[in-house]
Design an enzyme around this catalytic site. Structure first.
Site, short mmCIF file in Angstrom:
data_model
loop_
_atom_site.label_atom_id
_atom_site.label_comp_id
_atom_site.label_asym_id
_atom_site.label_seq_id
_atom_site.Cartn_x
_atom_site.Cartn_y
_atom_site.Cartn_z
N GLU A 114 43.72 24.33 29.05
CA GLU A 114 42.74 23.93 28.04
C GLU A 114 42.94 22.47 27.64
OE1 GLU A 114 41.44 27.58 25.37
OE2 GLU A 114 43.61 27.64 25.71
N GLU A 134 45.23 34.45 29.85
CA GLU A 134 45.33 35.06 28.52
C GLU A 134 44.89 36.52 28.50
OE1 GLU A 134 44.92 30.62 27.61
OE2 GLU A 134 44.16 32.03 29.11
#
Length: 260
Positions: A114, A134
Site C-alpha cells: 500500500e 490481508e
C-alpha cells in the site's frame, strides 16, 4: 549542499538540496508498527513543506521493502491508533507535490504494498514480490481498496485483494501498478537514472507538472481543459523559470533555475 541525516529508530533519512531518501529500517522485513509510522509521517510532513526538493525516494533496508503492518497493532486496543497513523502516510504522500519513487528491492506485502502504490513511480527489482495477503488473516487492505481500482481497474483490484496471492515484479508491471523493472544488478542504477532525469528540471516546474496531472482529476473533459489551460496561461507562464527555459533554448545554453 552537504547531505544531512536525521536520527530515528526505525527509518533512516538522507537529504541533500534536491533529493530526500527515506529507508525503512526495522529488521528483519521492515514491518511497520505505530512508532515507525509516526517517524515516517514526521519526515513526510517535512518533505511536503520543503519547496526546494525535486524528488523523494522510499526504499527498504536489506532484502525486503516492507512486509506489512505489525499484526499486534491490529488488536482491538491498538487498531484505532494504527489506522489513524497508517492513513496519515497516504494523506501526506498525497500532499507532496514532487515525484515520490518507491524503490522496491524485495518483499512488498500488505501495508508495504500500500505504501508503494501510494507513490508516483514504482521501480522494482526482479526479485521483488508484491501482494495483499490481508484476507488470509481476516482483514481487507483499506488503502489498496481505494487505490488499486485507479491503477488496475476494479476487476483486477478485486482479484488482488480477494485471492491474497503474490505477484512477481514482471506480473505487477503487466498489471499496471509497477512502472519499471530491473535486474538486481541494475536496480540501483535504474533508480538513480530516474532521479537524475527528474533533477534536471526546476523544482517549481516539477511541482507544477505534478499538480497539472492531478488538478483535473474527477472533472469532465471540458472542465479539465479549462482548468489546465488557465493553470498554464495564468500561473505557469508567469513564472521566471518558464521564461528562463525559453531563453536557454533560444540562446543554446543550460538553464539556470531560480525556483520562481
Amino acid at each position: 549542499m552537504a547531505e544531512s541525516e536525521a536520527e530515528y529508530e526505525f527509518i533512516t533519512l538522507e537529504k541533500d538540496d534536491q533529493v530526500a531518501r527515506i529507508t525503512l529500517n526495522r529488521p528483519k522485513h521492515n514491518v511497520l508498527n505505530i512508532p515507525m509510522m509516526n517517524e515516517l509521517n514526521k519526515e513526510l510532513a517535512a518533505i511536503a513543506a520543503d519547496e526546494s526538493l525535486k524528488c523523494v525516494v522510499i526504499t527498504g533496508e536489506g532484502r525486503s521493502f516492507c512486509a506489512g503492518v505489525e499484526v499486534s497493532d491490529h488488536a482491538p486496543d491498538n487498531v484505532d491508533e494504527m489506522v489513524a497513523v497508517f492513513n496519515k502516510i497516504f494523506e501526506l504522500i498525497n500532499m507532496i507535490d514532487i515525484p515520490v519513487i518507491a524503490a522496491v528491492n524485495g518483499a512488498c506485502l500488505g501495508g508495504g504494498m500500500e505504501v508503494a502504490i501510494a507513490c508516483d513511480i514504482v521501480i522494482a527489482s526482479k526479485r521483488a514480490i508484491f501482494g495483499q495477503p490481508e484476507i488470509k488473516l481476516g482483514f481487507f487492505p483499506p488503502y489498496a481498496a481505494l487505490r488499486l481500482p485507479e491503477l488496475v481497474g476494479p476487476a483486477r483490484a478485486i482479484e488482488i485483494v480477494t485471492t491474497g496471492k503474490n505477484y512477481t515484479a514482471k506480473e505487477s508491471r503487466k498489471l499496471g501498478f509497477v512502472s519499471q523493472v530491473a535486474s538486481e544488478d541494475e536496480f540501483s542504477d535504474l533508480v538513480e537514472k530516474n532521479i537524475k532525469e527528474i533533477c534536471h528540471s526546476s523544482p517549481l516546474i516539477i511541482r507544477m507538472n505534478k499538480r497539472a496531472v492531478k488538478r483535473h482529476m474527477g472533472t469532465s473533459f471540458s472542465q479539465g481543459v479549462d482548468l489546465i489551460s488557465n493553470y498554464f496561461l495564468k500561473t505557469l507562464m508567469k513564472t521566471e523559470d518558464t521564461l528562463e527555459g525559453i531563453a536557454s533554448f533560444e540562446e543554446k545554453r543550460r538553464p539556470v533555475w531560480k525556483n520562481k
